[in-house]
Scaffold this motif. Structure first.
Motif, mmCIF file in Angstrom:
data_model
loop_
_atom_site.group_PDB
_atom_site.id
_atom_site.type_symbol
_atom_site.label_atom_id
_atom_site.label_comp_id
_atom_site.label_asym_id
_atom_site.label_seq_id
_atom_site.Cartn_x
_atom_site.Cartn_y
_atom_site.Cartn_z
ATOM 1 N N MET A 1 0.852 -1.199 0.000
ATOM 2 C CA MET A 1 0.000 0.000 0.000
ATOM 3 C C MET A 1 0.887 1.248 0.000
ATOM 4 N N ALA B 1 1.459 4.949 0.646
ATOM 5 C CA ALA B 1 0.776 5.968 1.432
ATOM 6 C C ALA B 1 0.697 7.264 0.625
ATOM 7 N N PRO B 2 -0.479 7.850 0.530
ATOM 8 C CA PRO B 2 -0.618 9.084 -0.230
ATOM 9 C C PRO B 2 -0.111 10.271 0.581
ATOM 10 N N ILE C 1 -0.707 13.459 2.445
ATOM 11 C CA ILE C 1 -1.902 14.024 3.065
ATOM 12 C C ILE C 1 -1.520 15.067 4.100
ATOM 13 N N ILE D 1 -3.388 16.694 7.813
ATOM 14 C CA ILE D 1 -4.511 16.564 8.749
ATOM 15 C C ILE D 1 -4.811 17.930 9.354
ATOM 16 N N VAL E 1 -9.009 15.072 6.783
ATOM 17 C CA VAL E 1 -7.876 14.677 5.956
ATOM 18 C C VAL E 1 -7.961 15.432 4.632
ATOM 19 N N TYR F 1 -6.196 15.428 0.915
ATOM 20 C CA TYR F 1 -5.277 14.745 -0.002
ATOM 21 C C TYR F 1 -4.521 15.793 -0.801
ATOM 22 N N TYR G 1 -2.349 7.884 10.346
ATOM 23 C CA TYR G 1 -3.054 8.786 9.417
ATOM 24 C C TYR G 1 -2.835 8.415 7.953
ATOM 25 N N ASP H 1 -1.679 5.635 6.492
ATOM 26 C CA ASP H 1 -2.217 4.330 6.109
ATOM 27 C C ASP H 1 -3.730 4.396 5.914
ATOM 28 N N CYS H 2 -4.405 5.110 6.837
ATOM 29 C CA CYS H 2 -5.860 5.195 6.757
ATOM 30 C C CYS H 2 -6.281 5.939 5.495
ATOM 31 N N ALA H 3 -5.575 7.010 5.177
ATOM 32 C CA ALA H 3 -5.901 7.783 3.979
ATOM 33 C C ALA H 3 -5.705 6.915 2.736
ATOM 34 N N LEU I 1 -5.863 3.630 2.583
ATOM 35 C CA LEU I 1 -6.888 2.587 2.589
ATOM 36 C C LEU I 1 -8.218 3.119 2.052
#
Lengths: 345, 243
Positions: free
Chosen positions: A1, A3-4, A6, A8, A333, A335, B116, B118-120, B122
């Motif tokens: 996966m 991670a994008p 981001i 917060i 969040v 992006y 944070y 990982d959740c984004a 997902l």
């Protein structure tokens, strides 16, 4: 996966406005002794006590799902501890308050061990029974007046500060400081990891458990913290009343029914609810105080109307419509970067 | 394959209704198992017994080599068992993103800030990124089901229990779901999947069992099991007596 990228964000525009509003209101209230008369100070201190009690009850019932109708147990405990520590041990009145917080927390642990075995309605009734037991125990303490109560000796009151006016100011500022401390504690708690767990428990206990939250432990922590806070507020209330009796100190109407009214009409399970609810309650009380039963009837009608038309309370209605929040609790969040998210499922 | 999950002689009844009689099951590490059966057969109850929300009357549950029969649901979650509920159970007043943060922070025992990203990520994979800041209570049923799956994955489970996640999906959404589950399997996660959408199951699982009358009436290769006359009669209502 992968991670994008981001970011917060916690504060929204309304919560930033809310913080500014709170700062302004706080400064105005600190300065109250210079712009208000004695009656104003008394009324304000009473409002602070009720906002504090309602905020604590809201944390307990609104978030942790512990619907207690026996918080008067801790108001009374705090009040009696004030009289006991000041009269029998000789602790200066103001210094009793932190001690009372600690003692109440210690007392609440075995009480929790007992009543946490009960669920739902049974829990509510259990808390009331505990409060009644506390009241009966208090009426057995003959050095504190037994069933008929006692007044705080003049010497203890005079020792608080020089001069009557200064004493009133000190108690007023103490009431404000305690409220701010309790609100800060609640905000800090809700913004912490515990807040995440508490909000999850508020929304769905089954899902909270299934996602690894130790619901029992979180509830115990909240119960102990609210017991400590409630007892400190109780002590301060009776430091102003100067007279105590089992029936007033453990009054279910004053310290639970009104507190629940304030929380529910303001908005249960929302931080802002008790503040809004307390304002509504005191406006109604001041306007209708001279009309006797009409006052109580109006309170009843308001409660029923809010429960039917806005079960989320007045603040719930406002927040739902405009998306407002006065305290920055949310985690939004954002992006970063323009790439389209890959879609699955 | 050493089993990741073992059920030994599990029995459960609600009053006169028997939902499990002496059920034995061993799930291999990395295996994907499908469960089908008529409504009321006890499929969801079985998930309750595995996750700890339902206590069995008798029997033993072991996960990853340790007996978990008496552990609370929260302990089992932290050990690595995640579940998506058949009836979605979102944290309705929290945002979609916060729902995942809760699951990752508590279900996986990590710091809030550490989860944070990982959740984004997902949320993107599960098609919920554009609704990340929406309150979960405002989602449609379909999005709530997506959230169930995303939240279960956020706990980084070793064993993932899926309860009817494909129902209501249109064909291409179903294909995306199957692809996502293949991705999850590729990371070594074991899966038990209860589903009525049989073709999604057949495309995803190694083994299929049929639950009926409190026990497994058939088990084995999915394509063979689904063609057996007994299964066709009980599950699909097709007469077994056809030549």
């Amino acid at each position: 996966m992968s991670a994008p990228a981001i970011r917060i964000e916690h504060a929204t525009r309304s919560s930033r406005a809310g913080l500014v509003l709170f700062a302004v209101v706080f400064v105005v209230l600190v300065a109250a002794p210079w712009w208000g008369g004695r009656q104003h100070l008394r009324l304000l201190a009473e409002i602070y006590a009720f906002v504090a009690l309602a905020s604590l009850w809201n944390l307990l019932a609104g978030y942790a799902g512990l619907v207690s109708v026996g918080q008067q147990a801790y108001v009374g405990l705090g009040a009696y501890l004030l009289f006991a520590l000041a009269m029998l041990v000789g602790v200066p009145a103001l210094w009793t308050i932190p001690i009372i917080g600690i003692v109440a927390a210690l007392v609440s642990i075995p009480v929790a061990a007992l009543i946490f075995r009960l669920r739902g309605h049974y829990f509510a009734i259990g808390t009331w029974v505990v409060a009644e037991v506390f009241r009966l125990l208090a009426s057995q303490v003959s050095v504190l007046g037994g069933g008929s109560g006692i007044s705080l000796p003049v010497g203890i009151v005079l020792a608080i500060a020089q001069g009557r006016q200064m004493r009133e100011f000190v108690i007023y500022w103490l009431a404000l400081a305690l409220l701010v401390a309790i609100l800060a504690l609640v905000v800090w708690l809700l913004r912490s990891r515990y807040g995440l767990a508490l909000t999850a428990i508020r929304d769905n206990e089954l899902a909270a458990r299934s996602n690894g939250i130790d619901v029992g432990r979180v509830k115990l922590v909240v119960y102990v913290l609210t017991a400590a806070g409630t007892a400190m507020v109780g002590a301060l209330i009776f430091l102003q009343k100067l007279r105590i009796s089992p029936d007033t100190a453990f009054s279910v109407t004053d310290w639970t029914a009104i507190v629940i009214f304030i929380t529910v009409i303001g908005g249960i399970g929302r931080l802002e609810g008790p503040i809004i609810g307390a304002i509504v309650f005191f406006v109604l009380r001041e306007l209708l105080a001279d009309y006797g039963t009409v006052y109580l009837l109006t309170l009843g009608v308001v409660a029923i109307a809010v429960m039917l038309k806005a079960p989320q309370g007045i603040w719930g209605l406002i927040a739902g419509r405009f998306g407002w929040q006065l305290f920055p609790l949310e985690r939004r969040v954002v992006y970063l970067g323009g790439e389209q998210p890959a879609k699955c499922a | 394959m050493a089993p990741i999950l073992t059920l030994e002689r599990i029995s459960k009844r609600f009053g006169a209704v028997v939902v499990a009689t002496d059920i034995d099951l061993a799930l291999g590490d990395g295996e994907a198992l499908g469960i089908i059966g008529p409504n009321g057969a006890g499929k969801t109850t079985l998930f309750g017994i595995i996750t700890g929300t339902v206590a069995p009357d008798a029997g033993r549950v072991a996960f990853d080599g340790t007996d978990i029969t008496r552990l609370t649901p929260e302990r089992r979650c932290r050990l690595g068992i995640a579940r998506s509920f058949q009836i979605p159970q979102p944290f309705t007043g929290m945002t979609v993103f916060e729902n995942l943060v809760v699951a990752a922070a508590f279900g996986d025992g990590r710091g809030e800030r550490d989860v944070y990203a990982d959740c984004a990520g997902l949320l993107q994979r599960c098609g919920l990124a554009d609704k990340a800041n929406r309150v979960a209570g405002s989602l449609t049923l379909l999005d709530r089901k997506r959230l169930e799956l995303a939240r279960a994955l956020a706990t980084r489970p070793k064993l993932l229990l899926l309860d009817e996640v494909a129902g209501g999906l249109v064909e291409h959404e179903c294909a995306e779901l199957v692809a996502l589950i293949k991705d999850v399997r590729a990371t070594g996660v074991s899966i038990i999947w209860i589903e009525h959408v049989v073709h999604a199951l057949l495309a995803s699982v190694d083994r299929l069992v049929v639950l009926h009358g409190g026990g497994f009436i058939a088990a084995g290769d999915p394509h063979i099991v689904i063609r057996s006359p007994q299964v066709r009669e009980i599950y699909m209502g097709i007469a077994a007596a056809e030549p």
